[in-house]
Scaffold this motif. Sequence first.
Motif, PDB file in Angstrom:
ATOM      1  N   GLY A   4       0.810  -1.204   0.000  1.00  0.00           N
ATOM      2  CA  GLY A   4       0.000   0.000   0.000  1.00  0.00           C
ATOM      3  C   GLY A   4       0.846   1.258   0.000  1.00  0.00           C
ATOM      4  O   GLY A   4       1.900   1.314   0.612  1.00  0.00           O
ATOM      5  N   GLU A   5       0.360   2.253  -0.740  1.00  0.00           N
ATOM      6  CA  GLU A   5       0.996   3.562  -0.701  1.00  0.00           C
ATOM      7  C   GLU A   5      -0.057   4.560  -0.283  1.00  0.00           C
ATOM      8  O   GLU A   5      -1.172   4.554  -0.816  1.00  0.00           O
ATOM      9  N   GLU A   6       0.296   5.423   0.649  1.00  0.00           N
ATOM     10  CA  GLU A   6      -0.689   6.329   1.192  1.00  0.00           C
ATOM     11  C   GLU A   6      -0.385   7.761   0.804  1.00  0.00           C
ATOM     12  O   GLU A   6       0.762   8.175   0.651  1.00  0.00           O
ATOM     13  N   ASP A   7      -1.458   8.498   0.714  1.00  0.00           N
ATOM     14  CA  ASP A   7      -1.359   9.871   0.251  1.00  0.00           C
ATOM     15  C   ASP A   7      -2.409  10.687   1.003  1.00  0.00           C
ATOM     16  O   ASP A   7      -3.556  10.251   1.098  1.00  0.00           O
ATOM     17  N   PRO A   8      -2.080  11.839   1.569  1.00  0.00           N
ATOM     18  CA  PRO A   8      -0.734  12.407   1.618  1.00  0.00           C
ATOM     19  C   PRO A   8       0.105  11.750   2.712  1.00  0.00           C
ATOM     20  O   PRO A   8      -0.420  11.009   3.519  1.00  0.00           O
ATOM     21  N   GLN A   9       1.374  12.032   2.739  1.00  0.00           N
ATOM     22  CA  GLN A   9       2.236  11.526   3.807  1.00  0.00           C
ATOM     23  C   GLN A   9       1.951  12.258   5.103  1.00  0.00           C
ATOM     24  O   GLN A   9       2.091  11.690   6.188  1.00  0.00           O
ATOM     25  N   THR A 106      -0.169   7.875   6.877  1.00  0.00           N
ATOM     26  CA  THR A 106      -0.409   9.313   6.784  1.00  0.00           C
ATOM     27  C   THR A 106      -0.380   9.882   8.191  1.00  0.00           C
ATOM     28  O   THR A 106      -1.082   9.380   9.080  1.00  0.00           O
ATOM     29  N   GLU A 107       0.425  10.914   8.372  1.00  0.00           N
ATOM     30  CA  GLU A 107       0.521  11.560   9.687  1.00  0.00           C
ATOM     31  C   GLU A 107      -0.475  12.720   9.734  1.00  0.00           C
ATOM     32  O   GLU A 107      -0.330  13.705   9.018  1.00  0.00           O
ATOM     33  N   LEU A 108      -1.472  12.582  10.568  1.00  0.00           N
ATOM     34  CA  LEU A 108      -2.524  13.593  10.680  1.00  0.00           C
ATOM     35  C   LEU A 108      -2.311  14.441  11.930  1.00  0.00           C
ATOM     36  O   LEU A 108      -2.137  13.910  13.030  1.00  0.00           O
TER      37      LEU A 108
END
Lengths: 112, 115
Positions: A4-9, A106-108
């Motif tokens: 998996g690739e997440e967006d945004p970082q 993703t860092e929220l």
Amino acid sequence: SQQGEEDPQALSIQEGENATMNCSYKTSINNLQWYRQNSGRGLVHLILIRSNEREKHSGRLRVTLDTSKKSSSLLITASRAADTASYFCATDAGNQGGKLIFGQGTELSVKP
Amino acid sequence: NAGVTQTPKFQVLKTGQSMTLQCAQDMNHEYMSWYRQDPGMGLRLIHYSVGAGITDQGEVPNGYNVSRSTTEDFPLRLLSAAPSQTSVYFCASKAGTLRAKNIQYFGAGTRLSVL
């Protein structure tokens, strides 16, 4: 390699706003899950969506899954400062005993 | 409910030293796994086990050994620590391989530094 690739970082919003995170993956899956990690802690399961489902809700969380595009999104509505955390998607490809492959996260940050 | 318990929480090693990271779960889960988490890399699977006596390699198994003699315990051994193994290690478990309930429960992590 990561499934998996997440967006945004990283994502920074104000309290009360909605937060949307996206996840893309490469292979066919049985289900996709979202986990949350508070700083310095382990991961906690949030929600699971099966490959035959398109949308799922849990409280302020809404997850969508588009298997044709191999993508998923996590929406957190009316965010709170306590939602500040890293969020990871994880895919179960249905082999090797249900092994999960995690995205980079993703860092929220939710500012009060 | 203890859930998944990892010990130690922190560890500093010198290059070449060996150590074992402990993981225990009290939920009678069949499936257990070890991940490492590095900045910008997410979680990468090191080894996993689908039941007592059965282990298999994940994405990054080199430099690590595991065994599963009981359902409850799944220790991770570093035979000769290297600086590249500096990371945060997480143990996780789940009830079984049933697809419908493939939810993992994580320990709090072990922060390892290899000098």
